[in-house]
Design a protein around this motif. Structure first.
Motif, PDB file in Angstrom:
ATOM      1  N   PRO A 139       0.794  -1.230   0.000  1.00 25.14           N
ATOM      2  CA  PRO A 139       0.000   0.000   0.000  1.00 25.14           C
ATOM      3  C   PRO A 139       0.827   1.280   0.000  1.00 25.14           C
ATOM      4  O   PRO A 139       0.357   2.323  -0.480  1.00 25.14           O
ATOM      5  N   TYR A 140       2.066   1.224   0.519  1.00 25.61           N
ATOM      6  CA  TYR A 140       2.902   2.426   0.526  1.00 25.61           C
ATOM      7  C   TYR A 140       3.210   2.892  -0.891  1.00 25.61           C
ATOM      8  O   TYR A 140       3.244   4.101  -1.157  1.00 25.61           O
ATOM      9  N   HIS A 141       3.454   1.954  -1.786  1.00 27.66           N
ATOM     10  CA  HIS A 141       3.716   2.332  -3.174  1.00 27.66           C
ATOM     11  C   HIS A 141       2.522   3.069  -3.769  1.00 27.66           C
ATOM     12  O   HIS A 141       2.674   4.105  -4.417  1.00 27.66           O
ATOM     13  N   HIS A 142       1.332   2.547  -3.534  1.00 19.10           N
ATOM     14  CA  HIS A 142       0.140   3.131  -4.137  1.00 19.10           C
ATOM     15  C   HIS A 142      -0.164   4.519  -3.580  1.00 19.10           C
ATOM     16  O   HIS A 142      -0.581   5.409  -4.334  1.00 19.10           O
ATOM     17  N   ILE A 143       0.032   4.708  -2.308  1.00 18.91           N
ATOM     18  CA  ILE A 143      -0.248   6.029  -1.750  1.00 18.91           C
ATOM     19  C   ILE A 143       0.793   7.045  -2.217  1.00 18.91           C
ATOM     20  O   ILE A 143       0.471   8.206  -2.497  1.00 18.91           O
ATOM     21  N   ILE A 144       2.040   6.617  -2.358  1.00 18.01           N
ATOM     22  CA  ILE A 144       3.088   7.524  -2.838  1.00 18.01           C
ATOM     23  C   ILE A 144       2.785   7.982  -4.262  1.00 18.01           C
ATOM     24  O   ILE A 144       2.895   9.168  -4.589  1.00 18.01           O
ATOM     25  N   TRP A 145       2.388   7.035  -5.148  1.00 17.25           N
ATOM     26  CA  TRP A 145       2.067   7.415  -6.535  1.00 17.25           C
ATOM     27  C   TRP A 145       0.998   8.503  -6.562  1.00 17.25           C
ATOM     28  O   TRP A 145       1.108   9.487  -7.290  1.00 17.25           O
ATOM     29  N   ASN A 146      -0.066   8.300  -5.782  1.00 19.10           N
ATOM     30  CA  ASN A 146      -1.191   9.228  -5.823  1.00 19.10           C
ATOM     31  C   ASN A 146      -0.863  10.560  -5.174  1.00 19.10           C
ATOM     32  O   ASN A 146      -1.324  11.610  -5.629  1.00 19.10           O
ATOM     33  N   LEU A 147      -0.064  10.537  -4.123  1.00 16.06           N
ATOM     34  CA  LEU A 147       0.347  11.788  -3.488  1.00 16.06           C
ATOM     35  C   LEU A 147       1.236  12.607  -4.418  1.00 16.06           C
ATOM     36  O   LEU A 147       1.102  13.832  -4.507  1.00 16.06           O
ATOM     37  N   ILE A 148       2.146  11.935  -5.124  1.00 16.44           N
ATOM     38  CA  ILE A 148       3.002  12.639  -6.088  1.00 16.44           C
ATOM     39  C   ILE A 148       2.145  13.249  -7.199  1.00 16.44           C
ATOM     40  O   ILE A 148       2.347  14.402  -7.601  1.00 16.44           O
ATOM     41  N   THR A 201       3.632  16.728  -1.761  1.00 18.04           N
ATOM     42  CA  THR A 201       5.003  16.230  -1.651  1.00 18.04           C
ATOM     43  C   THR A 201       5.451  15.974  -0.219  1.00 18.04           C
ATOM     44  O   THR A 201       6.246  15.065   0.030  1.00 18.04           O
ATOM     45  N   ASP A 202       4.979  16.782   0.733  1.00 15.99           N
ATOM     46  CA  ASP A 202       5.374  16.545   2.131  1.00 15.99           C
ATOM     47  C   ASP A 202       4.852  15.194   2.613  1.00 15.99           C
ATOM     48  O   ASP A 202       5.565  14.428   3.271  1.00 15.99           O
ATOM     49  N   GLU A 203       3.598  14.895   2.281  1.00 14.12           N
ATOM     50  CA  GLU A 203       3.020  13.606   2.671  1.00 14.12           C
ATOM     51  C   GLU A 203       3.705  12.459   1.932  1.00 14.12           C
ATOM     52  O   GLU A 203       3.952  11.394   2.511  1.00 14.12           O
ATOM     53  N   ALA A 204       4.002  12.680   0.657  1.00 12.33           N
ATOM     54  CA  ALA A 204       4.683  11.639  -0.123  1.00 12.33           C
ATOM     55  C   ALA A 204       6.035  11.313   0.502  1.00 12.33           C
ATOM     56  O   ALA A 204       6.422  10.142   0.606  1.00 12.33           O
ATOM     57  N   THR A 205       6.754  12.333   0.939  1.00 16.10           N
ATOM     58  CA  THR A 205       8.054  12.124   1.592  1.00 16.10           C
ATOM     59  C   THR A 205       7.895  11.348   2.889  1.00 16.10           C
ATOM     60  O   THR A 205       8.696  10.448   3.190  1.00 16.10           O
ATOM     61  N   ARG A 253      11.999   9.561  -4.794  1.00 18.15           N
ATOM     62  CA  ARG A 253      12.519  10.822  -4.249  1.00 18.15           C
ATOM     63  C   ARG A 253      12.711  11.850  -5.370  1.00 18.15           C
ATOM     64  O   ARG A 253      12.391  13.036  -5.211  1.00 18.15           O
ATOM     65  N   ALA A 254      13.198  11.364  -6.508  1.00 19.04           N
ATOM     66  CA  ALA A 254      13.352  12.262  -7.654  1.00 19.04           C
ATOM     67  C   ALA A 254      11.993  12.753  -8.161  1.00 19.04           C
ATOM     68  O   ALA A 254      11.824  13.940  -8.503  1.00 19.04           O
ATOM     69  N   GLU A 255      11.015  11.850  -8.201  1.00 16.02           N
ATOM     70  CA  GLU A 255       9.666  12.231  -8.648  1.00 16.02           C
ATOM     71  C   GLU A 255       9.051  13.263  -7.706  1.00 16.02           C
ATOM     72  O   GLU A 255       8.322  14.159  -8.146  1.00 16.02           O
ATOM     73  N   ILE A 256       9.330  13.130  -6.431  1.00 15.18           N
ATOM     74  CA  ILE A 256       8.826  14.114  -5.460  1.00 15.18           C
ATOM     75  C   ILE A 256       9.426  15.489  -5.758  1.00 15.18           C
ATOM     76  O   ILE A 256       8.726  16.508  -5.714  1.00 15.18           O
ATOM     77  N   GLU A 257      10.727  15.517  -6.081  1.00 22.00           N
ATOM     78  CA  GLU A 257      11.367  16.798  -6.415  1.00 22.00           C
ATOM     79  C   GLU A 257      10.770  17.375  -7.700  1.00 22.00           C
ATOM     80  O   GLU A 257      10.567  18.588  -7.803  1.00 22.00           O
ATOM     81  N   LEU A 258      10.483  16.517  -8.677  1.00 20.23           N
ATOM     82  CA  LEU A 258       9.819  17.008  -9.892  1.00 20.23           C
ATOM     83  C   LEU A 258       8.452  17.599  -9.560  1.00 20.23           C
ATOM     84  O   LEU A 258       8.051  18.623 -10.125  1.00 20.23           O
ATOM     85  N   ALA A 259       7.731  16.940  -8.650  1.00 20.39           N
ATOM     86  CA  ALA A 259       6.415  17.434  -8.249  1.00 20.39           C
ATOM     87  C   ALA A 259       6.520  18.772  -7.516  1.00 20.39           C
ATOM     88  O   ALA A 259       5.558  19.537  -7.464  1.00 20.39           O
ATOM     89  N   LYS A 260       7.695  19.051  -6.954  1.00 21.13           N
ATOM     90  CA  LYS A 260       7.957  20.357  -6.318  1.00 21.13           C
ATOM     91  C   LYS A 260       8.453  21.374  -7.344  1.00 21.13           C
ATOM     92  O   LYS A 260       8.777  22.499  -6.996  1.00 21.13           O
ATOM     93  N   PHE A 261       8.552  20.932  -8.618  1.00 20.99           N
ATOM     94  CA  PHE A 261       9.078  21.748  -9.714  1.00 20.99           C
ATOM     95  C   PHE A 261      10.560  22.060  -9.512  1.00 20.99           C
ATOM     96  O   PHE A 261      11.069  23.083  -9.956  1.00 20.99           O
ATOM     97  N   ASN A 262      11.255  21.122  -8.846  1.00 21.47           N
ATOM     98  CA  ASN A 262      12.687  21.266  -8.596  1.00 21.47           C
ATOM     99  C   ASN A 262      13.427  20.267  -9.489  1.00 21.47           C
ATOM    100  O   ASN A 262      13.959  19.262  -9.036  1.00 21.47           O
ATOM    101  N   GLU A 263      13.449  20.549 -10.800  1.00 31.07           N
ATOM    102  CA  GLU A 263      14.011  19.615 -11.768  1.00 31.07           C
ATOM    103  C   GLU A 263      15.508  19.400 -11.553  1.00 31.07           C
ATOM    104  O   GLU A 263      16.015  18.283 -11.715  1.00 31.07           O
TER     105      GLU A 263
END
Length: 355
Positions: free
Chosen positions: A185-194, A199-203, A232-242
């Protein structure tokens, strides 16, 4: 119970003589007699009419265990592109009647979900087909057909109240609270949060996932490191921190650049950035380094989508050929299986566009 005895039992229960049964299904009375005496068995083509005459399913003609019946249903859903109304209703009725079967309750619920998903996908294809035709005839119409096709094809929606994933996120939060040591379930919640840029919840959930991995292993296996760093990289992308996201993936490459799992995740990363040529090369490398037989088709399906996006129809058709070869040679699929039929239809549609 043998099929011979089952036919005799059902015939007697229905009050038919052998002659009457023979007349109903279009065979000789001698044929029925031979079935009931286990001298011969009915031709497979007669099973549907026998089941209809007796008011039972084809499975009911045989003494299968509940587990065997569930396996047959799953195989049918895997193979068939579309179920008839009768087949759908028979499967639905049977599964619902077995929900009190404690030893199989998880699989029965899964198969019910699979059954409705199967119909959903089947209906979605029809919505897309007829909805698109309606749109072509009146492209200026804002609602109705355009909205239906958008839903059927999981299209994006501008309205945040419709496009956000809060409902499924809440479900997984509750699931994790009740099962904190179960990884999936952690994988699924991370995908949806991203996807929702939460991003804070995803982290937070990513850190919990990493701790779970560490609890199960003395040190993280390569695949675990690759997927958690990719998150972790996807979370940074979601923060617009390419820039930071690129740094994470490039650092990961220093150790894992030859791992198929890394190539796949890096390819996915590039697709999300729109760097399609790099993505294709990495998907190809990942596919060529595969060790699992039969191989997954994810890389080839992704390459097909990219060629479609960039408009390289010839390469797209060539990749469909590779996909079909994979299905037939490694997965041993026949031409009448839904996955093969669907791929062939899409390939032939492309061929028609270049004639």
């Amino acid at each position: 119970m043998q099929l011979a005895n089952k036919i005799k039992q059902l015939r007697t229960k229905c009050g038919y003589t052998q002659d009457e049964l023979a007349n109903k299904i279009g065979v000789s009375p001698q044929a029925v007699s031979k079935w009931e005496n286990d001298v011969t068995t009915p031709d497979i083509s007669l099973l549907p009419i026998l089941s209809e005459t007796f008011g039972v399913t084809i499975d009911d003609l045989f003494d299968l265990s509940i587990e065997q019946k569930l396996d047959r249903i799953e195989n049918k859903l895997d193979i068939e592109l579309e179920l008839s109304s009768r087949d759908f209703e028979d499967i639905e009725t049977f599964l619902k009647s077995q929900l009190n079967e404690k030893n199989q309750v998880q699989k029965i619920n899964y198969l019910l979900a699979y059954l409705y998903t199967h119909r959903l996908e089947s209906d979605s294809r029809k919505i897309s087909k007829y909805g698109r035709e309606a749109i072509k005839l009146n492209p200026g119409e804002r609602e109705n057909a355009q909205w239906m096709v958008n839903k059927a094809e999981a299209g994006s929606c501008w309205d945040w109240d419709i496009s956000n994933h809060n409902g499924i996120i809440k479900f997984y939060k509750e699931l994790i609270n009740n099962n904190p040591n179960v990884i999936e379930p952690y994988h699924h919640i991370i995908w949806n949060l991203i996807a929702d840029h939460r991003t804070d919840e995803a982290t937070l959930y990513l850190n919990k996932l990493k701790e779970l991995y560490k609890d199960k292993e003395k040190e993280l296996k390569p695949n675990m490191v690759i997927i958690t760093e990719a998150y972790r990289a996807e979370i940074e992308l979601a923060k617009f921190n390419e820039k930071e996201a690129d740094a994470i993936m490039n650092n990961l490459a220093k150790t894992y650049k030859d791992e198929s799992a890394f190539m796949f995740e890096m390819a996915q990363y590039y697709t999300k950035k729109g760097e399609y040529v790099k993505a294709i090369n990495l998907y190809e490398e990942s596919f060529n380094k595969r060790t699992r037989i039969p191989s997954y088709s994810d890389e080839l399906l992704s390459i097909i989508d990219i060629y479609d996006i960039i408009g390289d129809t010839k390469k797209e058709i060539e990749t469909y050929d590779r996909l079909l070869a994979l299905y037939k040679e490694e997965w041993k699929m026949s031409d009448d299986e839904s996955t093969v039929i669907e791929a062939l239809e899409k390939k032939n549609k492309l061929l028609n566009t270049i004639k």
